[in-house]
Design a protein around this motif. Structure first.
Motif: not given
Length: 375
Positions: A282-283, A285-287, A289-290, A314, A317-318, A321
């Protein structure tokens, strides 16, 4: 262990070969026999300190034995990651299996191939000095051979797409325009035979893509993903060489490392990879996304076994998004020559429900998937 083992077999594996008579069971077979051979290769040395005569030959840990690499590969295939880390630590610290990481001459005697490349990536953190230089040369040789094999077909698939508004004089069967050919030759219809006389065939022309696409490769660098890491690096290098694509590549375990600056150089990319460790998808994928600038022109490819170490909600959700932003998302359980995946199928199903397409592909098949998605 990757396959269930009977309780009596487990005790036999713990106690070693000299327990056969006491346990009163027959010889181990199949998966259990492979486990025993892998453990005996290393822990059989324990008997040497007890006055027993050690065997020589393929089971020894002599510096000149190329079976060291074979053994390391077998260990990683048979045991889970946390067990592999313990075994490799024992091999290096307790039993002196240090030749691959300290002696460049030993390393130079081994045949450069993908198995050796996997081993070097696993031991990357231990390599220093001249051994590191030799390892780099080996990695470059194997990567160049792999790229030479993959690049022609990948480039052919990605360099152009069918333009259904212009026609080409080049006759290629896959470009044949059936309806255009019929329309072109209707005036030659033979009423007596009730057939169209084909005087001119029509073929679609291939044109180059002009609109840019961002490809974000998010690659799990846990130990089980070694082959996929290698093929991801090579694939990134090939894609980066095509002017219509901007390639970003991120590797992760419990940390995230952005290697986009080396996307065009698979060797430098692999030299910065450290296989092993935990997994926080998740961490990562979140990065990633940026990094998305134009969602409608972005393809996000997650290369992972989907074994999330963090709470799964988590990650879901990423991914949701990205899908809601209209980013095209693909989860690859494997990206290598065989595409034989081992992955968390329940998590894969949950990711698919969030809008991520799930597959296990060879690099060539990934190229064809990209053509389908961005055409």
């Amino acid at each position: 262990m990757k396959e269930p083992t009977k309780n009596l077999d487990r005790w036999r594996l713990v106690l070693g070969k000299y327990a056969d008579q006491g346990l009163q069971q027959g010889a181990l077979s199949g998966h259990a026999a492979r486990l025993d051979a892998a453990l005996e290769f290393l822990y059989g040395r324990e008997y040497l300190g007890r006055g027993l005569r050690g065997d020589t030959g393929p089971g020894s840990l002599d510096a000149s034995q190329p079976t060291l690499v074979t053994w390391l590969g077998e260990v990683r295939e048979l045991f889970p990651n946390d067990t592999v880390e313990v075994i490799e630590k024992h091999a290096l610290d307790r039993y002196g299996l240090t030749e691959l990481i300290t002696d460049p001459k030993t390393l130079e005697r081994l045949e450069p191939n993908q198995q050796l490349l996997r081993t070097l990536l696993t031991l990357r953190g231990h390599l220093k000095g001249e051994v590191l230089n030799v390892a780099r040369r080996i990695i470059r040789q194997v990567v160049e051979e792999l790229r030479a094999k993959l690049e022609p077909e990948v480039r052919m698939a990605l360099a152009g797409r069918l333009n259904r508004f212009r026609h080409s004089p080049m006759a290629m069967a896959q470009n044949f325009d059936v309806m255009g050919t019929i329309r072109r030759n209707l005036k030659h219809y033979d009423t007596q035979r009730q057939q169209i006389v084909i005087e001119q065939l029509r073929f679609f022309e291939r044109n180059n893509r002009r609109l840019p696409w961002d490809i974000i490769l998010c690659v799990d660098q846990s130990g089980s993903m070694a082959d996929s890491v290698i093929h991801s690096a090579v694939m990134a290098g090939i894609l980066a060489g095509l002017p219509a694509f901007r390639v970003k590549i991120v590797v992760f375990d419990t940390s995230v490392v952005d290697l986009s600056g080396h996307a065009d150089d698979p060797v430098e990319m692999l030299m910065r990879v450290q296989l092993g460790g935990g997994t926080h998808i998740a961490q990562a994928v979140r990065y990633c996304g940026q990094l998305v600038e134009n969602p409608h022109r972005t393809v996000f490819v997650l290369v992972s076994d989907f074994c999330e170490g963090a709470p799964p909600g988590e990650l879901l959700r990423e991914v949701a998004k990205l899908a809601e932003a209209r980013v095209k998302t693909l989860g690859l359980a494997a990206l290598d020559g065989q595409a034989h995946p081992s992955y968390d199928r329940q998590m894969a199903e949950r990711l698919a429900a969030c809008g991520m397409e799930i597959a296990a592909l060879t690099p060539q098949r990934l190229a064809h998937w990209l053509v389908k998605v961005i055409s």
